[in-house]
Design a protein around this motif. Structure first.
Motif, PDB file in Angstrom:
ATOM      1  N   GLN A   8       0.792  -1.214   0.000  1.00 22.84           N
ATOM      2  CA  GLN A   8       0.000   0.000   0.000  1.00 22.84           C
ATOM      3  C   GLN A   8       0.829   1.270   0.000  1.00 22.84           C
ATOM      4  OE1 GLN A   8      -2.538  -0.819   3.374  1.00 22.84           O
ATOM      5  NE2 GLN A   8      -4.239  -1.132   1.997  1.00 22.84           N
ATOM      6  N   GLU A  67     -11.324   3.125  -0.414  1.00 23.41           N
ATOM      7  CA  GLU A  67     -11.064   4.238   0.508  1.00 23.41           C
ATOM      8  C   GLU A  67     -10.034   3.885   1.573  1.00 23.41           C
ATOM      9  OE1 GLU A  67     -15.045   3.579   3.185  1.00 23.41           O
ATOM     10  OE2 GLU A  67     -15.133   5.012   1.539  1.00 23.41           O
ATOM     11  N   THR A  68      -9.755   2.592   1.768  1.00 23.14           N
ATOM     12  CA  THR A  68      -8.757   2.177   2.767  1.00 23.14           C
ATOM     13  C   THR A  68      -7.422   1.785   2.143  1.00 23.14           C
ATOM     14  OG1 THR A  68      -9.644  -0.066   2.702  1.00 23.14           O
ATOM     15  CG2 THR A  68     -10.496   1.412   4.412  1.00 23.14           C
ATOM     16  N   GLY A  69      -7.278   1.889   0.829  1.00 19.43           N
ATOM     17  CA  GLY A  69      -6.012   1.554   0.178  1.00 19.43           C
ATOM     18  C   GLY A  69      -6.215   0.672  -1.041  1.00 19.43           C
ATOM     19  N   PRO A  93      -6.406  -7.437   0.459  1.00 16.85           N
ATOM     20  CA  PRO A  93      -5.638  -6.232   0.778  1.00 16.85           C
ATOM     21  C   PRO A  93      -4.219  -6.324   0.211  1.00 16.85           C
ATOM     22  CG  PRO A  93      -6.706  -7.096   2.741  1.00 16.85           C
ATOM     23  CD  PRO A  93      -6.904  -8.107   1.664  1.00 16.85           C
TER      24      PRO A  93
END
Length: 116
Positions: A8, A67-69, A93
């Protein structure tokens, strides 16, 4: 392999929120990191259970910006008992992905994780 980073900290250079990886890249997916290594319940006495603590080889088909990566759109197989597998396809993720080496790919083929 795509020039897209597998963590990320970096971002791909294109401007779209969905960035295809052509051809799909082989990646290691750490299921234990994603789902936790310790069960949160008492393990039932069932012989056919998915192994959700393994590191599996999958195919990264696209990067998706949330929105979180960054998340990777991945396909992989989770092993049940007796060489039975469950096909999975979902967002993983970016921190749970890393490039698969030739040795990782060869071992995944021997375990039956990869279908050619």
């Amino acid at each position: 392999m795509s020039t897209t980073p597998l963590h990320q900290a970096g971002t791909p250079h294109a401007r779209s929120a969905v960035r295809p990886v052509q051809p799909p890249a082989r990646v290691l997916i750490d299921l234990g990191a994603m789902y936790g290594r310790q069960p949160h319940f008492r393990r039932p006495h069932v012989l056919v259970m998915a192994s959700m603590h393994d590191v599996v080889v999958g195919e990264l088909e696209a990067w998706v910006l949330a929105e979180t990566g960054w998340f990777g759109a991945c396909r992989y197989r989770v092993k049940l008992a007796y060489a039975t597998f469950v096909e999975q396809s979902h967002l993983v993720p970016g921190w749970a992905l890393k490039p698969a080496t030739d040795e990782d790919i060869a071992q995944a083929r021997m375990r039956g994780q990869l279908q050619e």
